[in-house]
Enzyme design. Structure first.
Site, PDB file in Angstrom:
ATOM      1  N   CYS A  12       0.846  -1.201   0.000  1.00  0.00           N
ATOM      2  CA  CYS A  12       0.000   0.000   0.000  1.00  0.00           C
ATOM      3  C   CYS A  12       0.883   1.255   0.000  1.00  0.00           C
ATOM      4  O   CYS A  12       1.725   1.433   0.880  1.00  0.00           O
ATOM      5  CB  CYS A  12      -0.907  -0.025   1.223  1.00  0.00           C
ATOM      6  SG  CYS A  12      -1.587   1.578   1.657  1.00  0.00           S
TER       7      CYS A  12
ATOM      8  N   CYS B  15       0.800   3.268   3.236  1.00  0.00           N
ATOM      9  CA  CYS B  15       1.622   2.685   4.312  1.00  0.00           C
ATOM     10  C   CYS B  15       3.098   2.980   4.040  1.00  0.00           C
ATOM     11  O   CYS B  15       3.845   3.364   4.942  1.00  0.00           O
ATOM     12  CB  CYS B  15       1.401   1.177   4.394  1.00  0.00           C
ATOM     13  SG  CYS B  15      -0.300   0.705   4.736  1.00  0.00           S
TER      14      CYS B  15
END
Ligand code: SF4
Length: 457
Positions: free
Chosen positions: A377, A380
């Site tokens: 992600c 993230c």
């Protein structure tokens, strides 16, 4: 360039700045590009799908067909295509004024500034400072604040321009409102309404252009806008010549901080939307925009009832990388193989049993901060540095910092038991409570995370 004006001139408030109306600043020197010419980068490399700016005209009559030939003589014919990735790298340190000048020079009458009615008025000021003619368009969704309409009017008068307003299709709006009411976005998300009132009118506008200029900045949305280049082949929309790759998107403010924009506006005595003095930072439609508190991130004032993940409204959805969305919305199978992130001796790597035990405890020895993440992600990944630094700062402080990989087969569990809505989700487990508290903000810098921990520990 022959244009069919009559069919739309009664539908659109059209305008373009003219040499007569757009004041020139005597102190502004014509910009040139020695660093570009001498950089050794081949901007004219073949291979990009972007068509030359004056390839055979297919201008349709959907957008602003009255502004003609203002720059026809300035547009230099080029048979080659342009390496915009290379151009973006070379212009990474250029000023907004330089970037604006390059954009206007390159695309002449085939480029327009997208003006939202907020602090992106800076784009218009920069365009004025180049001394070149420029065009401005705006989306009138029908749901803007009256202050924004007044601001549009003030901007038109201040710069001697007419903004080219784009309106949603009346039949589509009628269908949406009759079927679902005036506030359906509070129930089932803003995408449908934005599609009707913003994205489709924008799409129509862009189909009449070869390039557009946006006020997007990296600091506006740490997740989705953190990688905006100053110029790019538009990853989403089509331009005049049709097909993805036929439109160039310029983001002259990409690297500018919000506070520097405001210093610029103040210095240049530029009119601003009066909503700003009421606490609004980001300004959109009235029902979907609210003021933010001091130090609260500006994007938290938009679609605040939804997950931060969705705060792009479709207008700049190319900012979201392809691999990201299916993972969030999909069934969690087929997790790509990627290297793990948040690797630090100060972070505890929790497995499923570990986080289950942690979440069941009522009395913990110490409070915990845990990020639920997926290593693929981009959001993230974007917070990895700050989270690792936070772990260092909190080492030995009595607060444990951990991580739990919550994608793949753990996703359903994390959604059901750990409040996972999107990646990353950050949870604080207080010392004397079984209920974890979810970090509510998009701001994931060290100071913001630390403030959250200190407020709850
Ligand atoms: Fe509709 Fe809100 Fe989107 Fe405006 S911002 S188009 S009112 S959902």
């Amino acid at each position: 360039m022959a244009l069919a004006a009559s069919s739309v001139s009664n539908l659109l408030h059209f305008a373009v700045s003219s040499d007569a109306k757009a004041p020139r600043i005597g102190s502004v020197q014509p910009l040139n590009w020695p660093h570009v010419l001498s950089s050794g980068v081949n901007y004219l490399r073949r291979g990009c799908r972007v068509k030359p700016i004056n390839s055979q005209s297919q201008r349709n009559d959907l957008f602003v067909p009255l502004a003609v030939n203002t720059l026809a003589s300035e547009v230099v014919e080029k048979a080659e295509t342009v390496d915009y990735d290379g151009l973006a790298k070379d212009f990474e340190d250029a000023s907004p004024l330089e970037i604006m000048d390059q954009a206007l020079e390159k695309f002449g009458n085939d480029i327009a500034i997208a003006f939202s009615g907020a602090e992106d008025v800076a784009l218009i000021e920069y365009a004025r400072l180049t001394g070149r003619p420029f065009r401005v368009f705006s989306l009138d969704t029908g749901r803007l604040n009256s202050e924004t309409y007044q601001f549009f009017d003030a901007v038109e008068k201040h710069y001697g321009i007419h903004i080219e307003y784009m309106f949603p299709d009346a039949v589509e709006v009628q269908g949406l409102v009759r079927n679902k009411g005036l506030f359906s976005f509070y129930e089932d998300g803003h995408q449908e309404c934005c599609r009707v009132r913003k994205v489709r009118p924008l799409r129509r506008a862009l189909k009449g252009l070869r390039a557009w200029i946006t006020g997007q900045r990296k600091d506006q949305s740490p997740g989705t806008r953190s990688e905006i280049p100053v110029v790019q082949v538009d990853p989403v929309f089509e331009g005049l010549d049709g097909g993805i790759g036929s439109l160039i998107k310029w983001n002259p403010l990409a690297n500018v901080d919000g506070k520097d924009i405001w210093n610029f506006l103040r210095t240049m005595n530029v009119p601003v939307n009066s909503l700003h003095s009421q606490g609004y930072v980001s300004i959109g439609c009235e029902p979907c925009t609210r003021p933010v508190l001091p130090w609260q991130h500006e994007r938290e004032g938009r679609w605040w009832w939804e997950d931060s993940k969705a705060k792009e409204c479709g207008l700049h959805k190319g900012n979201l990388k392809q691999g990201d969305i299916p993972q969030l919305n999909g069934n969690g199978n087929g997790t790509p193989l990627v290297n793990d992130i948040f690797i630090s001796q100060n972070l505890v790597n929790l497995n499923r049993t570990g986080i289950e035990n942690l979440s069941r405890l009522v009395n913990r020895k110490e409070p915990w901060l845990v990020v639920l993440y997926a290593p693929w992600c981009q959001f993230c990944q974007a917070m990895e540095g700050s989270y690792v630094e936070l772990g260092e700062k909190l080492a030995g402080s009595g607060v444990k910092v951990g991580k739990f990989r919550a994608d793949g087969e753990q996703k359903e569990f994390a959604k059901a038991e750990l409040q996972l809505g999107s990646f990353p989700t950050i949870l604080f487990f207080p010392k004397h409570s079984s209920k974890a508290i979810k970090y509510p903000s998009e701001k994931r810098d060290v100071d913001s995370l630390l403030a959250f921990v200190n407020a709850l520990r």
